[in-house]
Design a protein around this motif. Structure first.
Motif, PDB file in Angstrom:
ATOM      1  N   LEU A  69      12.663 -17.073 -38.154  1.00  0.00           N
ATOM      2  CA  LEU A  69      12.420 -18.007 -37.057  1.00  0.00           C
ATOM      3  C   LEU A  69      12.513 -17.341 -35.690  1.00  0.00           C
ATOM      4  O   LEU A  69      12.232 -17.975 -34.673  1.00  0.00           O
ATOM      5  CB  LEU A  69      13.418 -19.165 -37.107  1.00  0.00           C
ATOM      6  CG  LEU A  69      13.339 -20.109 -38.304  1.00  0.00           C
ATOM      7  CD1 LEU A  69      14.432 -21.169 -38.216  1.00  0.00           C
ATOM      8  CD2 LEU A  69      11.970 -20.772 -38.386  1.00  0.00           C
ATOM      9  N   SER A  70      12.926 -16.074 -35.636  1.00  0.00           N
ATOM     10  CA  SER A  70      13.151 -15.393 -34.359  1.00  0.00           C
ATOM     11  C   SER A  70      11.981 -14.476 -34.035  1.00  0.00           C
ATOM     12  O   SER A  70      11.576 -13.641 -34.849  1.00  0.00           O
ATOM     13  CB  SER A  70      14.452 -14.586 -34.414  1.00  0.00           C
ATOM     14  OG  SER A  70      15.556 -15.426 -34.673  1.00  0.00           O
ATOM     15  N   ARG A  71      11.471 -14.622 -32.802  1.00  0.00           N
ATOM     16  CA  ARG A  71      10.304 -13.836 -32.408  1.00  0.00           C
ATOM     17  C   ARG A  71      10.349 -13.541 -30.910  1.00  0.00           C
ATOM     18  O   ARG A  71      10.496 -14.438 -30.090  1.00  0.00           O
ATOM     19  CB  ARG A  71       9.026 -14.614 -32.742  1.00  0.00           C
ATOM     20  CG  ARG A  71       7.729 -13.965 -32.279  1.00  0.00           C
ATOM     21  CD  ARG A  71       6.557 -14.824 -32.715  1.00  0.00           C
ATOM     22  NE  ARG A  71       5.365 -14.587 -31.924  1.00  0.00           N
ATOM     23  CZ  ARG A  71       4.271 -15.341 -31.981  1.00  0.00           C
ATOM     24  NH1 ARG A  71       4.231 -16.383 -32.798  1.00  0.00           N
ATOM     25  NH2 ARG A  71       3.232 -15.067 -31.228  1.00  0.00           N
ATOM     26  N   GLY A  72      10.231 -12.257 -30.558  1.00  0.00           N
ATOM     27  CA  GLY A  72      10.097 -11.852 -29.171  1.00  0.00           C
ATOM     28  C   GLY A  72      11.396 -11.500 -28.479  1.00  0.00           C
ATOM     29  O   GLY A  72      12.497 -11.643 -29.017  1.00  0.00           O
ATOM     30  N   ALA A  73      11.247 -11.042 -27.241  1.00  0.00           N
ATOM     31  CA  ALA A  73      12.369 -10.678 -26.388  1.00  0.00           C
ATOM     32  C   ALA A  73      11.896 -10.706 -24.945  1.00  0.00           C
ATOM     33  O   ALA A  73      10.706 -10.520 -24.661  1.00  0.00           O
ATOM     34  CB  ALA A  73      12.915  -9.299 -26.741  1.00  0.00           C
ATOM     35  N   ALA A  74      12.814 -10.927 -24.043  1.00  0.00           N
ATOM     36  CA  ALA A  74      12.516 -10.889 -22.613  1.00  0.00           C
ATOM     37  C   ALA A  74      13.765 -10.400 -21.897  1.00  0.00           C
ATOM     38  O   ALA A  74      14.803 -11.063 -21.936  1.00  0.00           O
ATOM     39  CB  ALA A  74      12.085 -12.253 -22.089  1.00  0.00           C
ATOM     40  N   GLY A  75      13.676  -9.242 -21.284  1.00  0.00           N
ATOM     41  CA  GLY A  75      14.844  -8.639 -20.679  1.00  0.00           C
ATOM     42  C   GLY A  75      15.815  -8.168 -21.745  1.00  0.00           C
ATOM     43  O   GLY A  75      15.415  -7.606 -22.759  1.00  0.00           O
ATOM     44  N   GLN A  76      17.086  -8.426 -21.526  1.00  0.00           N
ATOM     45  CA  GLN A  76      18.106  -8.019 -22.500  1.00  0.00           C
ATOM     46  C   GLN A  76      18.315  -9.060 -23.591  1.00  0.00           C
ATOM     47  O   GLN A  76      19.152  -8.878 -24.471  1.00  0.00           O
ATOM     48  CB  GLN A  76      19.430  -7.773 -21.774  1.00  0.00           C
ATOM     49  CG  GLN A  76      19.379  -6.692 -20.712  1.00  0.00           C
ATOM     50  CD  GLN A  76      20.657  -6.624 -19.905  1.00  0.00           C
ATOM     51  OE1 GLN A  76      21.742  -6.943 -20.391  1.00  0.00           O
ATOM     52  NE2 GLN A  76      20.548  -6.205 -18.647  1.00  0.00           N
ATOM     53  N   ILE A  77      17.552 -10.129 -23.534  1.00  0.00           N
ATOM     54  CA  ILE A  77      17.771 -11.253 -24.443  1.00  0.00           C
ATOM     55  C   ILE A  77      16.709 -11.268 -25.515  1.00  0.00           C
ATOM     56  O   ILE A  77      15.507 -11.247 -25.231  1.00  0.00           O
ATOM     57  CB  ILE A  77      17.774 -12.582 -23.658  1.00  0.00           C
ATOM     58  CG1 ILE A  77      18.901 -12.556 -22.616  1.00  0.00           C
ATOM     59  CG2 ILE A  77      17.934 -13.769 -24.593  1.00  0.00           C
ATOM     60  CD1 ILE A  77      18.823 -13.656 -21.599  1.00  0.00           C
ATOM     61  N   ARG A  78      17.165 -11.319 -26.773  1.00  0.00           N
ATOM     62  CA  ARG A  78      16.266 -11.315 -27.924  1.00  0.00           C
ATOM     63  C   ARG A  78      16.266 -12.676 -28.600  1.00  0.00           C
ATOM     64  O   ARG A  78      17.262 -13.412 -28.554  1.00  0.00           O
ATOM     65  CB  ARG A  78      16.712 -10.261 -28.946  1.00  0.00           C
ATOM     66  CG  ARG A  78      16.658  -8.826 -28.475  1.00  0.00           C
ATOM     67  CD  ARG A  78      17.315  -7.911 -29.471  1.00  0.00           C
ATOM     68  NE  ARG A  78      16.719  -8.007 -30.800  1.00  0.00           N
ATOM     69  CZ  ARG A  78      17.216  -7.411 -31.894  1.00  0.00           C
ATOM     70  NH1 ARG A  78      18.319  -6.683 -31.797  1.00  0.00           N
ATOM     71  NH2 ARG A  78      16.621  -7.545 -33.057  1.00  0.00           N
ATOM     72  N   ALA A  79      15.141 -12.984 -29.217  1.00  0.00           N
ATOM     73  CA  ALA A  79      15.103 -14.176 -30.055  1.00  0.00           C
ATOM     74  C   ALA A  79      16.164 -14.035 -31.137  1.00  0.00           C
ATOM     75  O   ALA A  79      16.333 -12.969 -31.731  1.00  0.00           O
ATOM     76  CB  ALA A  79      13.733 -14.342 -30.678  1.00  0.00           C
ATOM     77  N   GLY A  80      16.877 -15.107 -31.393  1.00  0.00           N
ATOM     78  CA  GLY A  80      18.002 -15.091 -32.333  1.00  0.00           C
ATOM     79  C   GLY A  80      19.339 -15.084 -31.639  1.00  0.00           C
ATOM     80  O   GLY A  80      20.368 -15.380 -32.246  1.00  0.00           O
ATOM     81  N   ASP A  81      19.344 -14.745 -30.346  1.00  0.00           N
ATOM     82  CA  ASP A  81      20.587 -14.754 -29.582  1.00  0.00           C
ATOM     83  C   ASP A  81      21.019 -16.181 -29.263  1.00  0.00           C
ATOM     84  O   ASP A  81      20.193 -17.089 -29.149  1.00  0.00           O
ATOM     85  CB  ASP A  81      20.407 -14.025 -28.250  1.00  0.00           C
ATOM     86  CG  ASP A  81      20.397 -12.510 -28.392  1.00  0.00           C
ATOM     87  OD1 ASP A  81      20.987 -12.003 -29.364  1.00  0.00           O
ATOM     88  OD2 ASP A  81      19.802 -11.844 -27.526  1.00  0.00           O
ATOM     89  N   ARG A  82      22.313 -16.354 -29.074  1.00  0.00           N
ATOM     90  CA  ARG A  82      22.809 -17.548 -28.403  1.00  0.00           C
ATOM     91  C   ARG A  82      22.392 -17.435 -26.944  1.00  0.00           C
ATOM     92  O   ARG A  82      22.390 -16.357 -26.357  1.00  0.00           O
ATOM     93  CB  ARG A  82      24.329 -17.596 -28.531  1.00  0.00           C
ATOM     94  CG  ARG A  82      25.050 -18.383 -27.432  1.00  0.00           C
ATOM     95  CD  ARG A  82      26.522 -17.988 -27.426  1.00  0.00           C
ATOM     96  NE  ARG A  82      27.270 -18.582 -26.325  1.00  0.00           N
ATOM     97  CZ  ARG A  82      27.484 -17.986 -25.150  1.00  0.00           C
ATOM     98  NH1 ARG A  82      26.964 -16.793 -24.912  1.00  0.00           N
ATOM     99  NH2 ARG A  82      28.213 -18.577 -24.219  1.00  0.00           N
ATOM    100  N   LEU A  83      22.034 -18.566 -26.340  1.00  0.00           N
ATOM    101  CA  LEU A  83      21.636 -18.555 -24.938  1.00  0.00           C
ATOM    102  C   LEU A  83      22.819 -18.128 -24.075  1.00  0.00           C
ATOM    103  O   LEU A  83      23.874 -18.768 -24.109  1.00  0.00           O
ATOM    104  CB  LEU A  83      21.162 -19.945 -24.508  1.00  0.00           C
ATOM    105  CG  LEU A  83      20.694 -20.058 -23.054  1.00  0.00           C
ATOM    106  CD1 LEU A  83      19.328 -19.409 -22.896  1.00  0.00           C
ATOM    107  CD2 LEU A  83      20.657 -21.517 -22.613  1.00  0.00           C
TER     108      LEU A  83
END
Length: 509
Positions: free
Chosen positions: A398-412
């Motif tokens: 269910l996790s896709r992509g990243a922006a900056g230091q934050i990756r899909a799958g991370d807690r916000l």
């Protein structure tokens, strides 16, 4: 007409699952073979990540108000106070709940039961699951009611939250590999006085037995959790508080005035082979059990429940295919295995035997731990690990992509700046998109058309420090983990994500 989800077991995991499903409009039936909620609880800590998730049902502030914030951990050796580690600012800047919080499981369960009743549901007590069959299109369960009569219950899905001896796990044939600690654990709820009843956590490091004094909200009210490893451990059924209290009295100068209750138990370190088999699921202690090191068990079961709840609700509403439910095991079993391995190592170090182990425990640890925790990086890592805010689903389908230091799958990441808390919208249960900076008009239109809440935060230096990219889009799942992250923030990218996952987003009822 069949109910949608049959929940077996009304501990914290089952109750949280029932709460979230009921809130999401799913019909549930929750049963438990006991006549009343437990009164001799072992679980005490409610971690920061659990409190964050509890905001979705307005539970967090009640738990905080009724519990106790622990200001420090103290270590004792040879009857002397050896070290104190302050917890006052250990998680500052990481979460709205930067502290170690004590809220015993028995009180916790009563609160969850009350909230469930407010939503129009209740636990069916003295109702026992005897067996069930997965017919492919539904579950057919055989139940024994309080009057001893047997009845059939048809459900779309069954979830075993029925503990270490789970009947649901046995019926589906999922193994439970692992082992059992040789130590006998005990827990005692006592009214007491003395230095160690000052509202802080105290740990006695002498010998190879473990003893901790946990403060509760009431003054002079504490829980003792310890181990017994000598011949007394062979007579658990006849063991009484007087058989184990001498150590606390001698080493910690604890004056016990009243023993409210006392119980013993053995602890295992096991993870089931499967969290899902067809229409049956396992959660909490039915799926994983481990040592009490770090206060992780109850919180992990609650995490299981919330992860599973939104997926069941989505599939039952016809907004995703059955395959979405496979991601429950994919996301939770790896974490459970790592947790069991970690707590096992920690417990083994604390209870290791031999002269060298005694020296490390009583002389080296009280010196090194306070020194290490003076470093902000060490304190931050310790808090993030124990509080479970480091839990992520990077490898999830269910996790896709990243922006900056934050990756899909991370807690916000949590940012509260300029009077704006970016976790405030997470009280909503549903898909939502966050943009830090400015959102394009076409993105806003797409979110409105597809039932995805859009929250735009004016760009601040604190967002940059937290790892966000200006004007990027961060798509959040209903359980507040990041599903998709992309710097371009286009509707086509969001559309592509939902199309690939075969999910139709929609807000909670």
């Amino acid at each position: 007409m069949p109910i949608q989800v049959l929940i077996v077991g009304a501990g914290p995991t089952g109750l949280v699952l029932a709460l979230w499903l009921t809130r999401l409009g799913v019909s549930v039936r929750i049963i438990d073979k006991t006549s009343e909620p437990g009164t001799t609880s072992r679980a005490l800590a409610v971690q920061a990540r659990t409190l964050e998730l509890y905001q979705q049902l307005d539970l967090a502030e009640t738990v905080v108000a009724q519990g106790h914030r622990v200001p420090a951990v103290n270590m004792w050796a040879e009857g002397q106070h050896a070290a104190r580690v302050s917890l006052e600012d250990i998680g500052t800047g990481s979460t709205r709940y930067p502290f170690l919080h004590i809220f015993p499981q028995d009180q916790h369960e009563r609160l969850l039961i009350d909230r469930l009743a407010q939503l129009g549901a209740k636990v069916e007590r003295q109702t026992e699951l005897l067996n069930f069959t997965d017919r492919g299109d539904a579950i057919l369960a055989r139940l024994r009611s309080p009057d001893g009569n047997e009845q059939d219950c048809e459900a779309h899905y069954i979830v075993g939250c029925d503990g270490a001896r789970s009947l649901v796990r046995n019926v589906v044939g999922s193994g439970f590999p692992g082992g059992t600690y040789r130590q006998l654990f005990y827990v005692a709820d006592v009214d007491a006085s003395g230095t160690v009843t000052n509202g802080e956590l105290h740990i006695d490091l002498d010998d190879a037995d473990f003893l901790a004094v946990f403060p509760l909200a009431d003054s002079g009210h504490v829980r003792l959790i310890g181990t017994v490893r000598d011949e007394r451990a062979d007579h658990a059924e006849s063991l009484e508080f007087g058989d184990v209290s001498d150590r606390a009295i001698r080493h910690l100068s604890l004056q016990v005035e009243k023993v409210n209750w006392f119980s013993t138990y053995h602890v295992h370190h096991r993870v089931t082979e499967h969290f899902r088999k067809g229409r049956a699921f396992l959660a909490g202690d039915a799926a994983h059990i481990h040592s009490p090191a770090g206060g992780q068990g109850m919180n992990t079961g609650i995490g299981d429940a919330i992860n599973l709840a939104w997926k069941l609700a989505t599939v039952l509403a016809g907004r995703a295919p059955d395959g979405l439910l496979d991601t429950y095991e994919a996301e939770r079993i790896g974490f459970a295995r790592r947790l069991v391995a970690t707590t096992d190592r920690a417990f083994s170090v604390v209870t290791a035997e031999g002269r060298l182990a005694d020296v490390i425990r009583t002389r080296v640890a009280p010196v090194l731990l306070p020194l290490a925790t003076r470093f902000e990086a060490v304190r931050d890592y310790m808090f993030r690990t124990v509080s479970q805010i480091m839990v992520n689903y990077h490898d999830s389908p269910l996790s896709r992509g990243a922006a900056g230091q934050i990756r899909a799958g991370d807690r916000l990441p949590w940012v509260a700046a300029g009077g704006v808390d970016n976790h405030a919208p997470l009280k909503e249960i549903g898909w939502q998109a966050h943009v830090y900076g400015e959102a394009k008009a076409e993105l806003a239109a797409w979110c409105t058309a597809h039932g995805v809440g859009l929250h735009v935060f004016a760009w601040r230096p604190e967002h940059d420090a937290a790892g966000f990219v200006r004007d990027a889009v961060y798509l959040l799942r209903p359980d507040t983990y990041i599903a998709f992250a992309d710097a371009r923030a286009t509707p086509d990218d969001l559309n592509s994500y939902f199309t690939a996952q075969q999910i139709i987003p929609a807000s909670a009822p």
